[in-house]
Scaffold this motif. Structure first.
Motif, PDB file in Angstrom:
ATOM      1  N   THR A  70      30.567  42.154  15.669  1.00  0.00           N
ATOM      2  CA  THR A  70      31.389  43.184  16.303  1.00  0.00           C
ATOM      3  C   THR A  70      32.797  43.130  15.725  1.00  0.00           C
ATOM      4  N   SER A  71      33.533  44.212  15.927  1.00  0.00           N
ATOM      5  CA  SER A  71      34.885  44.294  15.365  1.00  0.00           C
ATOM      6  C   SER A  71      35.876  43.402  16.092  1.00  0.00           C
ATOM      7  N   MET A  72      35.437  42.680  17.115  1.00  0.00           N
ATOM      8  CA  MET A  72      36.269  41.647  17.726  1.00  0.00           C
ATOM      9  C   MET A  72      36.177  40.337  16.942  1.00  0.00           C
ATOM     10  N   VAL A  73      35.286  40.267  15.979  1.00  0.00           N
ATOM     11  CA  VAL A  73      35.111  39.062  15.163  1.00  0.00           C
ATOM     12  C   VAL A  73      36.106  39.084  14.005  1.00  0.00           C
ATOM     13  N   ASP A  74      36.829  37.989  13.815  1.00  0.00           N
ATOM     14  CA  ASP A  74      37.738  37.844  12.676  1.00  0.00           C
ATOM     15  C   ASP A  74      36.890  37.464  11.463  1.00  0.00           C
ATOM     16  N   LEU A  75      36.187  38.458  10.930  1.00  0.00           N
ATOM     17  CA  LEU A  75      35.172  38.219   9.915  1.00  0.00           C
ATOM     18  C   LEU A  75      35.749  37.666   8.620  1.00  0.00           C
ATOM     19  N   ALA A  76      36.907  38.158   8.216  1.00  0.00           N
ATOM     20  CA  ALA A  76      37.488  37.684   6.952  1.00  0.00           C
ATOM     21  C   ALA A  76      37.797  36.191   7.020  1.00  0.00           C
ATOM     22  N   THR A  77      38.413  35.754   8.120  1.00  0.00           N
ATOM     23  CA  THR A  77      38.712  34.329   8.272  1.00  0.00           C
ATOM     24  C   THR A  77      37.430  33.515   8.373  1.00  0.00           C
ATOM     25  N   LEU A  78      36.466  34.024   9.115  1.00  0.00           N
ATOM     26  CA  LEU A  78      35.206  33.311   9.297  1.00  0.00           C
ATOM     27  C   LEU A  78      34.491  33.121   7.963  1.00  0.00           C
ATOM     28  N   ARG A  79      34.513  34.152   7.122  1.00  0.00           N
ATOM     29  CA  ARG A  79      33.891  34.029   5.800  1.00  0.00           C
ATOM     30  C   ARG A  79      34.653  33.041   4.920  1.00  0.00           C
ATOM     31  N   GLY A  80      35.965  32.986   5.093  1.00  0.00           N
ATOM     32  CA  GLY A  80      36.740  32.015   4.328  1.00  0.00           C
ATOM     33  C   GLY A  80      36.458  30.579   4.738  1.00  0.00           C
ATOM     34  N   LEU A  81      36.256  30.357   6.033  1.00  0.00           N
ATOM     35  CA  LEU A  81      35.974  29.015   6.536  1.00  0.00           C
ATOM     36  C   LEU A  81      34.538  28.580   6.263  1.00  0.00           C
ATOM     37  N   CYS A  82      33.654  29.572   6.118  1.00  0.00           N
ATOM     38  CA  CYS A  82      32.235  29.276   5.867  1.00  0.00           C
ATOM     39  C   CYS A  82      31.780  30.113   4.672  1.00  0.00           C
ATOM     40  N   PRO A  83      32.041  29.652   3.438  1.00  0.00           N
ATOM     41  CA  PRO A  83      31.724  30.457   2.247  1.00  0.00           C
ATOM     42  C   PRO A  83      30.290  30.979   2.182  1.00  0.00           C
ATOM     43  N   PRO A  84      29.258  30.235   2.645  1.00  0.00           N
ATOM     44  CA  PRO A  84      27.898  30.802   2.590  1.00  0.00           C
ATOM     45  C   PRO A  84      27.766  32.109   3.361  1.00  0.00           C
ATOM     46  N   LEU A  85      28.602  32.290   4.391  1.00  0.00           N
ATOM     47  CA  LEU A  85      28.558  33.519   5.179  1.00  0.00           C
ATOM     48  C   LEU A  85      28.916  34.730   4.320  1.00  0.00           C
ATOM     49  N   VAL A 116      43.349  42.029  11.994  1.00  0.00           N
ATOM     50  CA  VAL A 116      42.040  41.370  12.089  1.00  0.00           C
ATOM     51  C   VAL A 116      40.928  42.368  11.797  1.00  0.00           C
ATOM     52  N   GLN A 117      41.009  43.544  12.411  1.00  0.00           N
ATOM     53  CA  GLN A 117      39.949  44.529  12.222  1.00  0.00           C
ATOM     54  C   GLN A 117      39.984  45.157  10.828  1.00  0.00           C
ATOM     55  N   LEU A 118      41.166  45.343  10.275  1.00  0.00           N
ATOM     56  CA  LEU A 118      41.258  45.869   8.915  1.00  0.00           C
ATOM     57  C   LEU A 118      40.656  44.884   7.921  1.00  0.00           C
ATOM     58  N   TYR A 119      41.049  43.617   8.005  1.00  0.00           N
ATOM     59  CA  TYR A 119      40.488  42.622   7.090  1.00  0.00           C
ATOM     60  C   TYR A 119      38.986  42.449   7.316  1.00  0.00           C
ATOM     61  N   GLY A 120      38.565  42.508   8.572  1.00  0.00           N
ATOM     62  CA  GLY A 120      37.136  42.404   8.860  1.00  0.00           C
ATOM     63  C   GLY A 120      36.362  43.542   8.224  1.00  0.00           C
ATOM     64  N   ALA A 121      36.904  44.755   8.299  1.00  0.00           N
ATOM     65  CA  ALA A 121      36.249  45.910   7.688  1.00  0.00           C
ATOM     66  C   ALA A 121      36.184  45.764   6.173  1.00  0.00           C
ATOM     67  N   LEU A 122      37.257  45.245   5.569  1.00  0.00           N
ATOM     68  CA  LEU A 122      37.274  45.050   4.119  1.00  0.00           C
ATOM     69  C   LEU A 122      36.282  43.967   3.691  1.00  0.00           C
ATOM     70  N   ALA A 123      36.059  42.984   4.565  1.00  0.00           N
ATOM     71  CA  ALA A 123      35.163  41.881   4.227  1.00  0.00           C
ATOM     72  C   ALA A 123      33.695  42.243   4.414  1.00  0.00           C
ATOM     73  N   ALA A 124      33.415  43.277   5.238  1.00  0.00           N
ATOM     74  CA  ALA A 124      32.032  43.630   5.566  1.00  0.00           C
ATOM     75  C   ALA A 124      31.410  44.505   4.485  1.00  0.00           C
ATOM     76  N   ASP A 125      30.094  44.589   4.509  1.00  0.00           N
ATOM     77  CA  ASP A 125      29.369  45.448   3.568  1.00  0.00           C
ATOM     78  C   ASP A 125      29.169  46.852   4.123  1.00  0.00           C
ATOM     79  N   TYR A 126      28.975  46.949   5.453  1.00  0.00           N
ATOM     80  CA  TYR A 126      28.753  48.237   6.097  1.00  0.00           C
ATOM     81  C   TYR A 126      29.543  48.290   7.391  1.00  0.00           C
ATOM     82  N   LEU A 127      30.061  49.471   7.711  1.00  0.00           N
ATOM     83  CA  LEU A 127      30.810  49.669   8.944  1.00  0.00           C
ATOM     84  C   LEU A 127      30.065  50.688   9.807  1.00  0.00           C
TER      85      LEU A 127
END
Length: 352
Positions: A70-85, A116-127
């Motif tokens: 969900t867009s409440m997830v800080d996806l960009a940071t999460l992917r940085g902390l867990c590269p396999p993600l 957070v949501q802008l970076y998350g959108a940039l980090a995702a494959d589909y919105l």
């Protein structure tokens, strides 16, 4: 072999929780792996969810075919902390966006949730967005934010995001509504949170106008509320106590019964990205009366909309409808049956 999907829901409020349960029930062939956090402490939650999941995320994404966050997830940071993600195809789902979220009394806009949501959108494959209003206001908000960036601004970010963005609503629950033999055409339902973003004071003032003009009506005052009774609700309870037929959060069966009995359901919201409560009321047969703004023009014909924030217009329309409301519009396009095939596509074709 079952498709394995990791679902990340960082703010598990009521509508988010319903959506998570629905995905699991609608697509049982998927092996769902869940990481969720309670829907509270918003500022900490939207920025702190990678810390909350720090010791779980690496094992959670093992052997995963897809991530839905969900867009409440800080996806960009999460992917940085867990590269396999970062190697797993990811759908970023917007129940809301912080660019179009109104601020309340004593609050102020901060850049953090929007970034957070802008970076998350940039980090995702589909919105995916639950409404076109949500999609448009997010992309416009990104343009507006980058327009204020003082220098070194990348070009065309909103357009880039828009190319892999689509609209896919949360379904409303399927119910076998019987024919309403005992519908009360003078029963008005309010089924929203009693908070600033739903503008309950507009609803209260419209009821005052009806009372001053001698209209007969009854009230069902539903929806979540804080432990301390909001002042506007307290005033409604005191003034219209003899007309209140239901008051508070009801059990699901009792809530459904009220929706099925009511003649009119009212929204005065200043924030609504999908409006599940009003869609449920309309599906039960209550005539929705909504602001001509936000998501509502996508859902309801002009006859069901009034100028946003206009107390007199709302009161006048209620006066016209009381006793003989129009038939509820068709909202079957938001049903589980209608939306399941559309949800199956981003989840791997058949959802399995």
């Amino acid at each position: 072999m079952r498709r394995r999907v990791l679902l990340l829901s960082a703010y598990q409020s009521d509508s988010h929780a319903w959506w998570v349960r629905w995905l699991q029930q609608a697509f049982p062939a998927i092996d769902w792996r869940l990481l969720t956090l309670p829907g509270r402490h918003f500022k900490w939650r939207i920025r702190g969810n990678p810390l909350s999941w720090l010791d779980q995320i690496e094992s959670a994404c093992e052997d995963i075919d897809q991530v839905v966050a969900t867009s409440m997830v800080d996806l960009a940071t999460l992917r940085g902390l867990c590269p396999p993600l970062g190697q797993i195809p990811t759908v970023y789902y917007f129940h809301e966006n912080q660019f179009a979220y109104p601020i309340g009394p004593g609050q102020r806009h901060t850049i953090e949730p929007r970034i957070v949501q802008l970076y998350g959108a940039l980090a995702a494959d589909y919105l995916l967005f639950n409404s076109d209003w949500n999609r448009r206001s997010f992309l416009d908000g990104v343009d507006g934010l980058l327009g204020r960036m003082p220098d070194a601004v990348p070009a065309g970010v909103a357009a880039r995001l828009g190319r892999h963005a689509a609209v896919l609503p949360v379904p409303i629950a399927e119910r076998a509504w019987p024919v309403a033999e005992h519908r009360d055409p003078r029963l008005i339902v309010w089924n929203h949170r009693w908070e600033y973003d739903k503008a309950p004071e507009v609803f209260a003032r419209a009821l005052d106008r009806l009372g001053e003009r001698g209209y007969d009506f009854r009230l069902a005052l539903l929806g979540p509320r804080a432990p301390k009774i909001p002042a506007v609700l307290q005033a409604l309870e005191e003034r219209w106590s003899a007309r209140i037929v239901a008051n508070g959060c009801l059990a699901r069966a009792d809530y459904d019964a009220i929706l099925h009995r009511a003649g009119i359901a009212v929204s005065t919201a200043i924030h609504e990205f999908q409006g599940l409560g009003m869609l449920e009321a309309a599906s039960a047969g209550a005539a929705p009366l909504v602001p001509d703004a936000l998501v509502y023009p996508e859902q309801y014909p002009p006859a069901y909309r009034y100028p946003a924030g206009d107390v007199d217009a709302l009161a006048a329309r209620l006066g016209q409808w009381l006793g003989d409301p129009p038939p509820a519009p068709d909202v079957s396009a938001w049903s589980e049956v209608a939306l399941r095939p559309s949800w199956a596509r981003p989840l791997g074709g058949d959802g399995g």
